[in-house]
Design a protein around this motif. Structure first.
Motif, PDB file in Angstrom:
ATOM      1  N   CYS A   1      53.593   0.888 -34.318  1.00  0.00           N
ATOM      2  CA  CYS A   1      54.761   0.077 -34.651  1.00  0.00           C
ATOM      3  C   CYS A   1      56.001   0.685 -34.015  1.00  0.00           C
ATOM      4  O   CYS A   1      55.902   1.648 -33.268  1.00  0.00           O
ATOM      5  CB  CYS A   1      54.938  -0.054 -36.165  1.00  0.00           C
ATOM      6  SG  CYS A   1      55.226   1.485 -37.019  1.00  0.00           S
TER       7      CYS A   1
ATOM      8  N   LEU B   1      52.114  14.585 -32.197  1.00  0.00           N
ATOM      9  CA  LEU B   1      51.970  13.147 -32.463  1.00  0.00           C
ATOM     10  C   LEU B   1      51.777  12.873 -33.951  1.00  0.00           C
ATOM     11  O   LEU B   1      52.283  11.891 -34.485  1.00  0.00           O
ATOM     12  CB  LEU B   1      50.795  12.558 -31.681  1.00  0.00           C
ATOM     13  CG  LEU B   1      51.120  12.162 -30.234  1.00  0.00           C
ATOM     14  CD1 LEU B   1      49.850  11.656 -29.554  1.00  0.00           C
ATOM     15  CD2 LEU B   1      52.206  11.094 -30.186  1.00  0.00           C
TER      16      LEU B   1
ATOM     17  N   ARG C   1      52.806   1.929 -41.295  1.00  0.00           N
ATOM     18  CA  ARG C   1      52.244   3.208 -40.846  1.00  0.00           C
ATOM     19  C   ARG C   1      51.545   3.912 -41.992  1.00  0.00           C
ATOM     20  O   ARG C   1      52.113   4.082 -43.048  1.00  0.00           O
ATOM     21  CB  ARG C   1      53.399   4.128 -40.419  1.00  0.00           C
ATOM     22  CG  ARG C   1      53.588   4.269 -38.968  1.00  0.00           C
ATOM     23  CD  ARG C   1      54.498   5.441 -38.650  1.00  0.00           C
ATOM     24  NE  ARG C   1      55.797   5.417 -39.316  1.00  0.00           N
ATOM     25  CZ  ARG C   1      56.767   6.317 -39.080  1.00  0.00           C
ATOM     26  NH1 ARG C   1      56.569   7.268 -38.198  1.00  0.00           N
ATOM     27  NH2 ARG C   1      57.921   6.249 -39.713  1.00  0.00           N
TER      28      ARG C   1
ATOM     29  N   SER D   1      62.783   2.537 -36.174  1.00  0.00           N
ATOM     30  CA  SER D   1      62.639   2.443 -34.720  1.00  0.00           C
ATOM     31  C   SER D   1      61.234   1.972 -34.400  1.00  0.00           C
ATOM     32  O   SER D   1      60.289   2.310 -35.115  1.00  0.00           O
ATOM     33  CB  SER D   1      62.883   3.799 -34.057  1.00  0.00           C
ATOM     34  OG  SER D   1      64.197   4.224 -34.293  1.00  0.00           O
TER      35      SER D   1
ATOM     36  N   VAL E   1      58.232   1.646 -31.437  1.00  0.00           N
ATOM     37  CA  VAL E   1      57.794   2.269 -30.190  1.00  0.00           C
ATOM     38  C   VAL E   1      56.381   1.800 -29.853  1.00  0.00           C
ATOM     39  O   VAL E   1      55.647   2.472 -29.127  1.00  0.00           O
ATOM     40  CB  VAL E   1      57.819   3.815 -30.317  1.00  0.00           C
ATOM     41  CG1 VAL E   1      59.241   4.316 -30.604  1.00  0.00           C
ATOM     42  CG2 VAL E   1      56.870   4.318 -31.404  1.00  0.00           C
TER      43      VAL E   1
ATOM     44  N   GLY F   1      54.378  11.685 -36.441  1.00  0.00           N
ATOM     45  CA  GLY F   1      54.817  10.292 -36.504  1.00  0.00           C
ATOM     46  C   GLY F   1      53.845   9.404 -37.241  1.00  0.00           C
ATOM     47  O   GLY F   1      53.962   8.188 -37.219  1.00  0.00           O
TER      48      GLY F   1
ATOM     49  N   ARG G   1      51.639   5.206 -32.350  1.00  0.00           N
ATOM     50  CA  ARG G   1      52.432   4.152 -31.699  1.00  0.00           C
ATOM     51  C   ARG G   1      51.940   2.744 -32.004  1.00  0.00           C
ATOM     52  O   ARG G   1      51.751   1.911 -31.138  1.00  0.00           O
ATOM     53  CB  ARG G   1      52.489   4.421 -30.195  1.00  0.00           C
ATOM     54  CG  ARG G   1      53.080   5.784 -29.996  1.00  0.00           C
ATOM     55  CD  ARG G   1      53.828   6.021 -28.781  1.00  0.00           C
ATOM     56  NE  ARG G   1      54.483   4.879 -28.207  1.00  0.00           N
ATOM     57  CZ  ARG G   1      54.613   4.730 -26.907  1.00  0.00           C
ATOM     58  NH1 ARG G   1      54.127   5.630 -26.084  1.00  0.00           N
ATOM     59  NH2 ARG G   1      55.258   3.702 -26.449  1.00  0.00           N
TER      60      ARG G   1
END
Lengths: 353, 353
Positions: free
Chosen positions: B353, B23, B239, B72, B74, B26, B351
């Motif tokens: 954005c 994780l 992020r 992207s 999510v 990301g 997660r």
């Protein structure tokens, strides 16, 4: 309310299927068209989306037109005989740009990775993308990576967006077919879809069915060079197969089409797999085949142009455009009958690309 | 091999974490940077990806430069106070294009929908995207929809790619900061991330924390108009938050930065949520805030430019660029100390954005 309880309906009202997304909405067939028509176009519709091509054409000054196309890839399994999701993600998008008559120049990639994805799988996919981009003559100019928890992305999904420039003198479009035009395909059908299905269903044949995933850019460049704007329309028959691609052109051009089943090339192993699974090769996805609608006096030159390239070595004339039954594609079958090749209502094969 | 068995290792060799996606890859922090550096750049690297901005700048003839950015989305949950995944998908990408100094013109959207997603959720998301695109002055020019089986996409994921044109006279870039420059933020920090976390963790406060998701295009247009190329760098701290955005600029420009904690605006409810969850607001994602690095003699004009717009009404000067400790961001704390604001190694909030 029944009166028995006061905190809600005594019996929950079931949601019907029409209220939720179904797999068939991703088929490329009628359900997909309805989803787009009812849930996207009313809110997002504009002159660009109305073009309904494989991408959009944007104004870009005197030097030509900018073509953009976007596609997400969710194929399962990620790796399969003949390719992987990375090959599809590059070929699918550069081919869509090429089908608009443009030369693809740039591509972006958005990765959604699932926690736990082996990094060696990612490395193989990225290496394939890099090689495919180089071979297609496109540069990968922007990227993005997101990670979601285990179980939320089936390994990985990839979105690619392609940009290309179009010479105003070469404008294939789905609305340009007219009676008399000749229908060609650049190679054998149904390989990609059946390669995926053979893996998923554990089918085995004397030879392994391999995906046809390939870059069609050189084929389009050759057609442009040899016969130019006598190419009326180009499509790569991916989701929904040859049947859906031709139906879309027949409807956009308000013409009929006649296909000759005996001329349609399907490799024996892919044909056998279709028979076993009860599938029609005309509806099975291809990832390295194009169909071209060309003016009749240029059909032989188009065939010769395609055959100059390995990927078009087995190009064939498979039918013609007619004035009769506008909007319908009709197949003359091997046994001498005819049948309508309609668009599928929903799903034949999910997650093929 | 132990010799006890001949068909493989007696004890399976466990895969270590370094062999799989986690994780933290990301997060937008150091692990993300390592994933990009080790698994994408060696294969895909080129002059465009090397720009490492929020997007890429492409040649587009005499009329300017074409800017492209892809992202992207999510986020979980799909809908949250202040917005939904559709708002993020438009704002995130048009903001990235704007941060490059360009005017966003076109956007594409690729939807990955999960079987079973209620169509009314899809409709609300698409309606929000349409409104956000209109407000941002961009047209949605191409789209794609895929459907995956239940449990494979957590409702939906969206990729958007944005295209814009950049005036060659306005080129903010992460490598252009220099000692003496002033650091501004356009509004209060940590709202988006804490709005999401409050929903996920079931936190409740006197008021609901709402996401700041917003279009920053007018703010950038105002800065361009009022102070032009005296804007050295622009970033929207999504992020990884403000900390990651400033670290990236400090590293690219080989300068140090000093932030003044007392000047950094964090709304009381978001601050309280951060305290409860042990999070640092400087690392929490924002979706409607930009940080601008501007030449010192234009700092007041930049502040005034931002305050002309509702989304920049609470703009502040929060620090300055220094020659000392190049590549490091240092915070002068409320109690008079200093601490290094490093990039996070991995994940603070997945997660978002």
């Amino acid at each position: 309310m029944t009166g028995v309880r006061f905190d809600g309906p005594a019996c929950p009202v079931p949601l019907t299927d029409t209220e939720r997304v179904q797999l068939g909405h991703g088929s490329g067939g009628k359900m997909s068209a309805r989803l787009i028509r009812d849930h996207f176009v009313p809110l997002l519709g504009n002159e660009y989306l109305a073009q309904q091509g494989d991408g959009a054409v944007l104004p870009a000054g005197e030097r030509g037109e900018l073509v953009v196309s976007t596609d997400s890839f969710v194929v399962s399994p990620l790796e399969f005989p003949g390719g992987n999701i990375g090959a599809l993600a590059v070929h699918g998008t550069v081919n869509d740009v090429a089908m608009m008559g443009a030369t693809p120049l740039f591509i972006t990639a958005g990765f959604i990775l699932e926690e736990g994805l082996p990094l060696d799988v990612l490395d193989r996919v990225v290496a394939t993308m890099a090689a495919a981009a180089r071979a297609a003559g496109v540069q990968m100019v922007a990227g993005d990576t997101k990670v979601v928890e285990r179980g939320k992305a089936d390994g990985m999904y990839i979105n690619t967006t392609g940009l290309g420039m179009r010479d105003p003198g070469f404008r294939p479009g789905p609305e340009r077919a007219r009676p008399g035009d000749v229908i060609l395909v650049s190679g054998p059908l149904a390989r990609h879809g059946m390669a995926i299905m053979a893996v998923r269903e554990g089918l085995s044949f004397e030879t392994t069915i391999t995906s046809d995933t390939a870059c069609l850019v050189p084929l389009v460049a050759q057609l442009r060079q040899d016969i130019g704007d006598h190419v009326a329309a180009l499509r790569d028959p991916t989701r929904g197969g040859m049947a859906s691609a031709l139906n879309e052109i027949a409807q956009a051009s308000k013409v009929g089409m006649e296909l000759d089943e005996s001329a349609i090339p399907v490799p024996p192993d892919a044909y056998a797999a279709c028979e076993m699974l009860g599938l029609d090769p005309l509806y099975v996805a291809n990832e390295g085949v194009l169909t071209a609608i060309v003016r009749p006096e240029h059909a032989d030159a188009a065939l010769a142009a395609m055959r100059k390239h390995a990927v078009g070595a087995e190009a064939r004339i498979v039918g013609r455009v007619v004035a009769e039954h506008p909007g319908y594609v009709v197949l003359k079958t091997l046994v001498g009958g005819t049948r309508i090749v309609d668009m599928l209502p929903g799903d034949q094969l999910p997650r093929i690309c």
